[in-house]
Design a protein around this motif. Structure first.
Motif, PDB file in Angstrom:
ATOM      1  N   ASN A  45      20.538   6.688  14.117  1.00  0.00           N
ATOM      2  CA  ASN A  45      19.483   7.557  13.612  1.00  0.00           C
ATOM      3  C   ASN A  45      20.079   8.750  12.871  1.00  0.00           C
ATOM      4  N   ALA A  50       7.313  13.509   8.595  1.00  0.00           N
ATOM      5  CA  ALA A  50       8.757  13.746   8.488  1.00  0.00           C
ATOM      6  C   ALA A  50       9.105  13.946   7.024  1.00  0.00           C
ATOM      7  N   MET A  82      18.132   3.433   4.105  1.00  0.00           N
ATOM      8  CA  MET A  82      16.723   3.769   4.313  1.00  0.00           C
ATOM      9  C   MET A  82      15.921   2.470   4.300  1.00  0.00           C
ATOM     10  N   LEU A  95      18.515  11.830  -0.867  1.00  0.00           N
ATOM     11  CA  LEU A  95      17.758  12.250   0.303  1.00  0.00           C
ATOM     12  C   LEU A  95      17.020  13.559   0.041  1.00  0.00           C
ATOM     13  N   LEU A 123      11.620  12.857   5.536  1.00  0.00           N
ATOM     14  CA  LEU A 123      12.003  11.518   5.090  1.00  0.00           C
ATOM     15  C   LEU A 123      11.101  10.553   5.852  1.00  0.00           C
ATOM     16  N   GLU A 158       8.388  13.720  -1.217  1.00  0.00           N
ATOM     17  CA  GLU A 158       7.539  13.257  -0.110  1.00  0.00           C
ATOM     18  C   GLU A 158       6.671  14.383   0.418  1.00  0.00           C
ATOM     19  N   ALA A 202      12.971  13.888  -0.037  1.00  0.00           N
ATOM     20  CA  ALA A 202      12.287  14.792   0.886  1.00  0.00           C
ATOM     21  C   ALA A 202      11.360  15.747   0.138  1.00  0.00           C
ATOM     22  N   TYR A 241      10.447   7.480   5.706  1.00  0.00           N
ATOM     23  CA  TYR A 241      10.942   6.160   6.064  1.00  0.00           C
ATOM     24  C   TYR A 241      12.232   6.320   6.873  1.00  0.00           C
ATOM     25  N   PRO A 242      12.466   5.436   7.844  1.00  0.00           N
ATOM     26  CA  PRO A 242      13.634   5.581   8.719  1.00  0.00           C
ATOM     27  C   PRO A 242      14.948   5.544   7.952  1.00  0.00           C
ATOM     28  N   VAL A 243      15.821   6.488   8.287  1.00  0.00           N
ATOM     29  CA  VAL A 243      17.145   6.579   7.685  1.00  0.00           C
ATOM     30  C   VAL A 243      18.196   6.463   8.788  1.00  0.00           C
ATOM     31  N   THR A 269      13.117  12.395  10.227  1.00  0.00           N
ATOM     32  CA  THR A 269      12.858  11.016   9.826  1.00  0.00           C
ATOM     33  C   THR A 269      12.509  10.221  11.073  1.00  0.00           C
TER      34      THR A 269
END
Length: 246
Positions: free
Chosen positions: A153, A141, A43, A167, A143, A174, A171, A145-147, A64
């Motif tokens: 992806n 999203a 992440m 995760l 998540l 968040e 989630a 932040y990019p995972v 995400t």
């Protein structure tokens, strides 16, 4: 709106990036921007979470941000810092720039129009949510932040999100933080993995079950089952929209 401590922490590193050109994975998927790594799951920080439209009537919720959205978010934030914009304006620009684009957006608009959401919102077409009526929309999203998994992806299923404790917990936390800032929106989970997290939030009393479009399919063209899934959930989703009050 919120300017997170993470944005303030990473702003100096973002300022070191070149201005006005696309970034590569070698520039962004680095230890400098890494938030967490567990095995093949990584992440990374990206400036997607600096703005919440608390007046939104419609909330689109994906899994995400992917690489494309991550790169665009950094490029937009870097340009804003170069212009000397206030942090809240940078956050808003990043959020608006990295919303669903291309065929995915077109599929979302088509399905929402078929459900009659535009009429309930008093607009001519749900495409306006991404244009003149963007004040009605908030995209996010579970998540934020990019995972990535093995550099690709993350899709929410490989591995299953709820089978990875960090995760799942991320989630839930968040979404609890974001959705409690928005008053009575229509929540649209894009796909089953997102829907499963919203079910947990509904059971915990964080959100209202009747304000969710349960069964809304993931709009990606890669989802070959989306037409069948949409038809199967169509009646229930139409009733949800018809009975909705803001």
């Amino acid at each position: 709106m919120r300017a997170t401590n993470l944005f303030l922490q990473y702003a100096p590193a973002i300022m070191e990036l070149p201005v006005g050109q696309p970034y590569t994975k070698e520039q962004l998927l680095t230890e400098q921007f890494l938030l967490r790594r567990e095995g093949t799951i990584e992440m990374y920080y990206a400036p997607h979470n600096e703005y919440v439209n608390s007046d939104a009537k419609v909330v689109l919720i994906g899994i995400t941000p992917g690489w494309h959205e991550m790169e665009l978010a950094y490029r937009t934030a870097r340009a804003g810092l170069e212009e000397g914009l206030a942090l809240d304006e940078i956050g808003k620009r990043v959020k608006m720039a990295s919303q669903f684009v291309g065929p995915t957006r077109a599929n979302i608009v088509t399905m929402l129009n078929k459900l009659g959401l535009h009429a309930r919102l008093g607009i001519c077409d749900c495409a306006e949510l991404f244009d003149d009526a963007d004040h009605l929309l908030y995209s996010t999203a579970i998540l934020g932040y990019p995972v990535f998994v093995s550099g690709r992806n993350y899709n929410g299923h490989s591995p299953a999100l709820q089978a990875v404790p960090f995760l799942k917990n991320w989630a839930v936390a968040e979404m609890t933080d974001e959705l409690t800032q928005i008053k009575h929106p229509l929540l649209i989970p894009l796909g089953r993995a997102v829907q499963d997290i919203l079910r947990l939030l509904a059971a915990a009393g964080v959100i209202q079950e009747r304000r969710c479009l349960w069964g809304f399919p993931h709009p990606s063209g890669a989802n070959g089952h989306r037409h069948r899934q949409f038809e199967e959930a169509f009646g229930e989703m139409r009733r949800t929209i018809a009975e909705l009050s803001w």
